[in-house]
Design a protein around this motif. Structure first.
Motif, PDB file in Angstrom:
ATOM      1  N   GLU A  74       6.535   1.138 -14.978  1.00  0.00           N
ATOM      2  CA  GLU A  74       6.920   1.268 -16.390  1.00  0.00           C
ATOM      3  C   GLU A  74       7.066  -0.108 -17.036  1.00  0.00           C
ATOM      4  OE1 GLU A  74      10.465   3.565 -16.533  1.00  0.00           O
ATOM      5  OE2 GLU A  74       9.515   5.424 -15.859  1.00  0.00           O
ATOM      6  N   LEU A  75       7.503  -1.094 -16.225  1.00  0.00           N
ATOM      7  CA  LEU A  75       7.689  -2.456 -16.733  1.00  0.00           C
ATOM      8  C   LEU A  75       6.387  -3.245 -16.738  1.00  0.00           C
ATOM      9  CD1 LEU A  75      11.020  -3.365 -14.898  1.00  0.00           C
ATOM     10  CD2 LEU A  75      10.748  -2.845 -17.331  1.00  0.00           C
ATOM     11  N   SER A  76       5.513  -2.974 -15.767  1.00  0.00           N
ATOM     12  CA  SER A  76       4.260  -3.725 -15.663  1.00  0.00           C
ATOM     13  C   SER A  76       3.192  -2.883 -14.977  1.00  0.00           C
ATOM     14  CB  SER A  76       4.471  -5.020 -14.871  1.00  0.00           C
ATOM     15  OG  SER A  76       3.245  -5.668 -14.638  1.00  0.00           O
ATOM     16  N   THR A  77       2.071  -2.737 -15.644  1.00  0.00           N
ATOM     17  CA  THR A  77       0.945  -2.020 -15.037  1.00  0.00           C
ATOM     18  C   THR A  77       0.009  -2.997 -14.314  1.00  0.00           C
ATOM     19  OG1 THR A  77      -0.314  -2.203 -17.100  1.00  0.00           O
ATOM     20  CG2 THR A  77       0.978  -0.186 -16.757  1.00  0.00           C
ATOM     21  N   LYS A  78       0.219  -4.311 -14.541  1.00  0.00           N
ATOM     22  CA  LYS A  78      -0.701  -5.308 -13.987  1.00  0.00           C
ATOM     23  C   LYS A  78      -0.234  -5.902 -12.667  1.00  0.00           C
ATOM     24  CE  LYS A  78      -2.637  -6.713 -18.450  1.00  0.00           C
ATOM     25  NZ  LYS A  78      -2.850  -7.837 -19.398  1.00  0.00           N
ATOM     26  N   VAL A  79       1.066  -5.989 -12.445  1.00  0.00           N
ATOM     27  CA  VAL A  79       1.556  -6.613 -11.219  1.00  0.00           C
ATOM     28  C   VAL A  79       1.087  -5.821 -10.001  1.00  0.00           C
ATOM     29  CG1 VAL A  79       3.780  -5.379 -11.195  1.00  0.00           C
ATOM     30  CG2 VAL A  79       3.586  -7.607 -10.079  1.00  0.00           C
ATOM     31  N   ARG A  80       0.640  -6.524  -8.971  1.00  0.00           N
ATOM     32  CA  ARG A  80       0.234  -5.855  -7.738  1.00  0.00           C
ATOM     33  C   ARG A  80       1.466  -5.605  -6.877  1.00  0.00           C
ATOM     34  NH1 ARG A  80      -2.565 -10.338 -10.146  1.00  0.00           N
ATOM     35  NH2 ARG A  80      -4.736 -10.391  -9.479  1.00  0.00           N
ATOM     36  N   ILE A  81       1.456  -4.500  -6.172  1.00  0.00           N
ATOM     37  CA  ILE A  81       2.599  -4.136  -5.313  1.00  0.00           C
ATOM     38  C   ILE A  81       2.091  -3.926  -3.891  1.00  0.00           C
ATOM     39  CG2 ILE A  81       4.475  -2.509  -4.892  1.00  0.00           C
ATOM     40  CD1 ILE A  81       4.279  -1.712  -7.876  1.00  0.00           C
ATOM     41  N   LEU A  82       2.677  -4.670  -2.948  1.00  0.00           N
ATOM     42  CA  LEU A  82       2.361  -4.520  -1.532  1.00  0.00           C
ATOM     43  C   LEU A  82       3.610  -4.066  -0.796  1.00  0.00           C
ATOM     44  CD1 LEU A  82       0.475  -4.913   0.931  1.00  0.00           C
ATOM     45  CD2 LEU A  82       1.185  -7.320   0.967  1.00  0.00           C
ATOM     46  N   VAL A  83       3.573  -2.867  -0.240  1.00  0.00           N
ATOM     47  CA  VAL A  83       4.722  -2.328   0.491  1.00  0.00           C
ATOM     48  C   VAL A  83       4.710  -2.856   1.920  1.00  0.00           C
ATOM     49  CG1 VAL A  83       5.752  -0.234   1.446  1.00  0.00           C
ATOM     50  CG2 VAL A  83       4.945  -0.257  -0.914  1.00  0.00           C
ATOM     51  N   PHE A  84       5.880  -3.330   2.361  1.00  0.00           N
ATOM     52  CA  PHE A  84       6.056  -3.844   3.725  1.00  0.00           C
ATOM     53  C   PHE A  84       7.081  -2.951   4.407  1.00  0.00           C
ATOM     54  CE2 PHE A  84       7.609  -7.283   6.697  1.00  0.00           C
ATOM     55  CZ  PHE A  84       6.419  -7.419   7.397  1.00  0.00           C
ATOM     56  N   ALA A  85       6.590  -1.936   5.140  1.00  0.00           N
ATOM     57  CA  ALA A  85       7.456  -0.877   5.666  1.00  0.00           C
ATOM     58  C   ALA A  85       7.933  -1.181   7.083  1.00  0.00           C
ATOM     59  CB  ALA A  85       6.699   0.447   5.666  1.00  0.00           C
ATOM     60  N   LYS A  86       9.118  -0.696   7.398  1.00  0.00           N
ATOM     61  CA  LYS A  86       9.646  -0.857   8.756  1.00  0.00           C
ATOM     62  C   LYS A  86       8.725  -0.177   9.759  1.00  0.00           C
ATOM     63  CE  LYS A  86      13.771  -0.233  11.609  1.00  0.00           C
ATOM     64  NZ  LYS A  86      15.160   0.269  11.665  1.00  0.00           N
ATOM     65  N   ASN A  87       8.287   1.033   9.454  1.00  0.00           N
ATOM     66  CA  ASN A  87       7.311   1.724  10.300  1.00  0.00           C
ATOM     67  C   ASN A  87       6.532   2.708   9.424  1.00  0.00           C
ATOM     68  OD1 ASN A  87       8.980   4.191  10.210  1.00  0.00           O
ATOM     69  ND2 ASN A  87      10.318   3.067  11.610  1.00  0.00           N
ATOM     70  N   LEU A  88       5.532   3.316  10.029  1.00  0.00           N
ATOM     71  CA  LEU A  88       4.698   4.245   9.265  1.00  0.00           C
ATOM     72  C   LEU A  88       5.284   5.642   9.278  1.00  0.00           C
ATOM     73  CD1 LEU A  88       2.086   5.071   7.792  1.00  0.00           C
ATOM     74  CD2 LEU A  88       1.027   5.405  10.030  1.00  0.00           C
ATOM     75  N   HIS A  89       5.571   6.153   8.087  1.00  0.00           N
ATOM     76  CA  HIS A  89       5.896   7.567   7.913  1.00  0.00           C
ATOM     77  C   HIS A  89       4.882   8.077   6.898  1.00  0.00           C
ATOM     78  CE1 HIS A  89       7.995  11.173   6.489  1.00  0.00           C
ATOM     79  NE2 HIS A  89       8.548  11.190   7.693  1.00  0.00           N
ATOM     80  N   TYR A  90       3.923   8.848   7.376  1.00  0.00           N
ATOM     81  CA  TYR A  90       2.747   9.178   6.571  1.00  0.00           C
ATOM     82  C   TYR A  90       3.068   9.758   5.184  1.00  0.00           C
ATOM     83  CZ  TYR A  90      -1.727  11.218   5.241  1.00  0.00           C
ATOM     84  OH  TYR A  90      -2.855  11.557   4.554  1.00  0.00           O
ATOM     85  N   PRO A  91       3.934  10.793   5.088  1.00  0.00           N
ATOM     86  CA  PRO A  91       4.209  11.344   3.744  1.00  0.00           C
ATOM     87  C   PRO A  91       4.782  10.303   2.783  1.00  0.00           C
ATOM     88  CG  PRO A  91       4.988  12.844   5.444  1.00  0.00           C
ATOM     89  CD  PRO A  91       4.640  11.561   6.132  1.00  0.00           C
ATOM     90  N   HIS A  92       5.676   9.436   3.292  1.00  0.00           N
ATOM     91  CA  HIS A  92       6.242   8.394   2.432  1.00  0.00           C
ATOM     92  C   HIS A  92       5.166   7.417   1.983  1.00  0.00           C
ATOM     93  CE1 HIS A  92      10.574   8.935   4.185  1.00  0.00           C
ATOM     94  NE2 HIS A  92      10.223   9.908   3.376  1.00  0.00           N
ATOM     95  N   ALA A  93       4.312   6.997   2.919  1.00  0.00           N
ATOM     96  CA  ALA A  93       3.251   6.048   2.578  1.00  0.00           C
ATOM     97  C   ALA A  93       2.358   6.605   1.478  1.00  0.00           C
ATOM     98  CB  ALA A  93       2.429   5.722   3.824  1.00  0.00           C
ATOM     99  N   ILE A  94       2.007   7.872   1.590  1.00  0.00           N
ATOM    100  CA  ILE A  94       1.156   8.496   0.572  1.00  0.00           C
ATOM    101  C   ILE A  94       1.871   8.553  -0.778  1.00  0.00           C
ATOM    102  CG2 ILE A  94      -0.024  10.629  -0.099  1.00  0.00           C
ATOM    103  CD1 ILE A  94      -1.399   8.975   2.133  1.00  0.00           C
ATOM    104  N   SER A  95       3.173   8.856  -0.746  1.00  0.00           N
ATOM    105  CA  SER A  95       3.925   8.918  -2.010  1.00  0.00           C
ATOM    106  C   SER A  95       3.991   7.543  -2.674  1.00  0.00           C
ATOM    107  CB  SER A  95       5.333   9.474  -1.779  1.00  0.00           C
ATOM    108  OG  SER A  95       6.157   8.545  -1.113  1.00  0.00           O
ATOM    109  N   TYR A  96       4.058   6.462  -1.872  1.00  0.00           N
ATOM    110  CA  TYR A  96       4.066   5.111  -2.441  1.00  0.00           C
ATOM    111  C   TYR A  96       2.722   4.806  -3.104  1.00  0.00           C
ATOM    112  CZ  TYR A  96       7.971   4.654   0.890  1.00  0.00           C
ATOM    113  OH  TYR A  96       9.126   4.842   1.618  1.00  0.00           O
ATOM    114  N   LEU A  97       1.650   5.230  -2.466  1.00  0.00           N
ATOM    115  CA  LEU A  97       0.318   5.002  -3.033  1.00  0.00           C
ATOM    116  C   LEU A  97       0.143   5.775  -4.338  1.00  0.00           C
ATOM    117  CD1 LEU A  97      -1.791   5.172   0.246  1.00  0.00           C
ATOM    118  CD2 LEU A  97      -1.329   3.128  -1.106  1.00  0.00           C
ATOM    119  N   ILE A  98       0.618   7.018  -4.337  1.00  0.00           N
ATOM    120  CA  ILE A  98       0.533   7.840  -5.551  1.00  0.00           C
ATOM    121  C   ILE A  98       1.364   7.233  -6.679  1.00  0.00           C
ATOM    122  CG2 ILE A  98       1.168  10.086  -6.540  1.00  0.00           C
ATOM    123  CD1 ILE A  98       0.452  11.306  -3.787  1.00  0.00           C
ATOM    124  N   ALA A  99       2.516   6.635  -6.310  1.00  0.00           N
ATOM    125  CA  ALA A  99       3.408   6.042  -7.323  1.00  0.00           C
ATOM    126  C   ALA A  99       2.821   4.779  -7.943  1.00  0.00           C
ATOM    127  CB  ALA A  99       4.774   5.736  -6.696  1.00  0.00           C
TER     128      ALA A  99
END
Length: 227
Positions: A74-99
């Motif tokens: 909402e604040l910026s559509t241009k900034v790139r976002i790289l998630v650095f997760a503790k471990n892989l939880h597939y449903p969460h990872a997909i929700s981050y990509l969708i977001a």
């Protein structure tokens, strides 16, 4: 030669992770600004104060991350976002990509992979770690299997008898998690054992069953359930 100077924010509640990521970024990228944030609120404040940020590297320990990513977008559509997760939880990872995330890594990543991911994302490309790519391929395979109406009468959490005869109790537990799409790091947490121990068992299972990867393991497992 003019080198682009990047404005990068590292957001994570764990000091050691922030320090490590900031150090890695400073050693590999020419930065105009390197900013850190310890919470979701600090992250949003930093974005408001620095609207020209190029990249946010964000940990998954800042609360409801998909909601936070939505607020960032909402604040910026241009900034790139790289998630650095503790471990892989597939449903969460997909929700981050969708977001609206541009990349996804786990803390199992090497310094070289983290650097590669940052380069890709700063270059307006998407970066998905191998763990997530394998989980996505596995999910696609499982969906196709279910469409073929695999027997509904067996409990899918039980390893088929042909596999049972070849595996130890611990190896069967690990197979059950692997076919559900769990990563090695997540399995280690579930079973309260070391990641290296899970990796060793996984290698032994693959050798015993004559498979090269999790997809072949899933195919063997569900193949035994076809009626």
């Amino acid at each position: 030669m003019n080198m682009k100077k990047w404005r990068i924010l590292v957001a994570d509640s764990h000091t050691i992770i922030r320090i490590g990521l900031l150090q890695l970024v400073s050693e590999n990228f020419v930065s105009e600004e390197l900013i850190e944030a310890r919470s979701a609120n600090e992250t949003l404040l930093a974005i408001r104060a620095n609207p020209s940020l190029d990249l946010i590297i964000i940990g998954t320990n800042l609360g409801q991350l998909d909601e936070l990513i939505g607020k960032i977008r909402e604040l910026s559509t241009k900034v790139r976002i790289l998630v650095f997760a503790k471990n892989l939880h597939y449903p969460h990872a997909i929700s981050y990509l969708i977001a609206g995330t541009n990349g996804f890594l786990t803390q199992n990543a090497s310094a070289e992979e983290i650097t590669k991911a940052v380069v890709k994302v700063l270059g307006n490309e998407r970066y998905l770690c191998l763990e997530l790519l394998e989980a996505m391929a596995q999910e696609t395979f499982l969906n196709n299997v279910h469409r073929r109406k695999i027997s509904p009468h067996k409990n899918k959490t039980d390893t088929p008898s042909s596999l049972n005869d070849k595996l130890s109790k611990r190896q069967k537990e690990i197979v059950d998690y692997l076919i559900k799409g769990e990563s090695v790091s997540a399995i280690a947490i579930h079973l309260n054992i070391k990641i290296s121990t899970v990796g060793t068992h996984k290698s032994i299972v693959f050798e015993k069953l004559g498979v090269k990867n999790v997809l072949e393991l899933v195919e063997m497992y569900y193949g035994d359930l076809v009626v």
